[in-house]
Design an enzyme around this catalytic site. Structure first.
Site: not given
Length: 372
Positions: A94, A75, A15, A270, A96, A118
């Site tokens: 993101y 990510k 991505r 995740d 996490h 997120e």
């Protein structure tokens, strides 16, 4: 502001955080757009597309990080990027962090400003930047599970829909939010017998009404889950607690009770996973077998469909990118309550309460951190 987009470093992650259309909007707003060469190639967006949009193509991630005020990724930063982040730089991706202690430490040490897709949350409780990837992951989870139920491989050798005279596979979806409801949609459409378990009675009622009784709904007590999992051919973990590690709701004993060759797809991986026997895998080696059950736990599932995922994600992150670039990060988070929820770390201080608790770090309110 100088906005940067780098090529993803996570294994098999295709991505891209900013599409050429997004780059064009950023440049049109008067900002500089830096894109690492081949950053979009995995999603079939090429350097010439970004050049046509007015972006500059940069040879290395080191140069992008060195020049950009705001770095957009998909990510969390990978080890090769830990030393590139710098004080006051904005990282928007993101994160996490509850499941990424090493990345968390690097972000804290760098004293950058880390904003997590997120945890951006609207007043109605929805997560606009998590939703599109949750939709993709929920739909993919059924496809992936159906694939690994087949042979060759360790699966049971079942067709999800069954055939005349042979019952369909039993799919148990744990969680009724965006991931869970999308998994239910696809599993039902493929002809499976579907049970959805949740602690959210309102969402269960909505699913019951939507499918007119074709989906079994279950309040997720420990005993109820144990019974459902025992009979499942495919279990999909779709549990989410914002900013925190996912709770373990499927124990090893429950896994052991499942039919041999059954499949677990834990979309919550995740955030650490909601199955006791789970650990992260990747797109190259996506499964392993434990207690006789096939486990699939790829943290970046939507990376397998990058063209779809990149378009969906970038369209929703772009307004926030522009807000930060146009107003500056301090004014942007002060004016936008949803963006405030997205800030996880501010110049070395953890400013999201759930993230701080998960990491065992002191929590500092965002207003206090900005004032300091």
């Amino acid at each position: 502001m100088i906005v940067g987009c780098v090529r993803e470093q996570k294994l098999e992650e295709y991505r891209v955080a900013v599409t050429p259309d997004g780059a064009k909007d950023i440049v049109s707003a008067g900002h500089t757009m830096l894109v690492e060469t081949n950053a979009g190639a995995g999603s079939h967006y090429f350097d010439e597309d970004y050049l046509a949009a007015g972006a500059q193509i940069i040879a290395t991630p080191e140069e992008v990080y060195a020049r950009a005020d705001l770095v957009c990724e998909v990510k969390e930063p990978q080890p090769s990027e830990y030393g590139l982040m710098r004080e006051g730089q904005i990282i928007f991706t993101y994160l996490h962090l509850a499941a990424e202690p090493h990345a968390s430490q690097a972000i804290i040490d760098s004293k950058c400003i880390a904003i997590a897709y997120e945890t951006v949350r609207r007043e109605d409780g929805s997560h606009p930047l998590l939703a599109p990837m949750s939709e993709v992951a929920g739909r993919m989870a059924v496809e992936v599970g159906a694939h690994h139920l087949k042979r060759p491989g360790p699966g049971r050798g079942m067709l999800l829909s069954g055939v005349a005279g042979v019952p369909p596979a039993h799919v148990v979806v744990i969680g009724s939010g965006t991931v869970g409801s999308n998994a239910v949609r696809i599993a039902t459409g493929m002809g499976a017998r579907v049970t959805v378990a949740s602690i959210d009675e309102t969402q269960l009622r909505a699913l019951d009404q939507r499918y007119a009784g074709r989906v079994e709904t279950l309040y997720a007590s420990r005993a109820g889950l144990a019974d459902a999992v025992r009979d499942a051919d495919l279990v999909i973990g779709a549990v989410l607690v914002e900013g925190a590690r996912a709770p373990v709701v499927v124990t090893r004993e429950m896994v052991r009770s499942m039919p041999r060759g059954a499949v677990i797809v834990d979309v919550a991986i995740d955030q650490g996973g909601c199955v006791e026997t789970i650990h992260p895998t990747n797109h190259r080696e996506p499964i392993y077998v434990e207690e006789g059950v096939v486990h699939y736990a790829v943290p970046n599932m939507p990376g397998a469909v990058p063209r779809t995922s990149s378009r969906a994600l970038a369209a929703l992150t772009l307004p926030y990118v522009l807000k930060i670039a146009n107003l500056g990060v301090v004014e942007a988070v002060r004016r936008d309550a949803s963006l405030q929820h997205g800030v996880n770390v501010w110049r070395g201080q953890v400013v999201h309460e759930a993230v701080a608790k998960a990491l065992g770090r002191p929590y500092v309110p965002l207003d206090q951190a900005i004032g300091a």
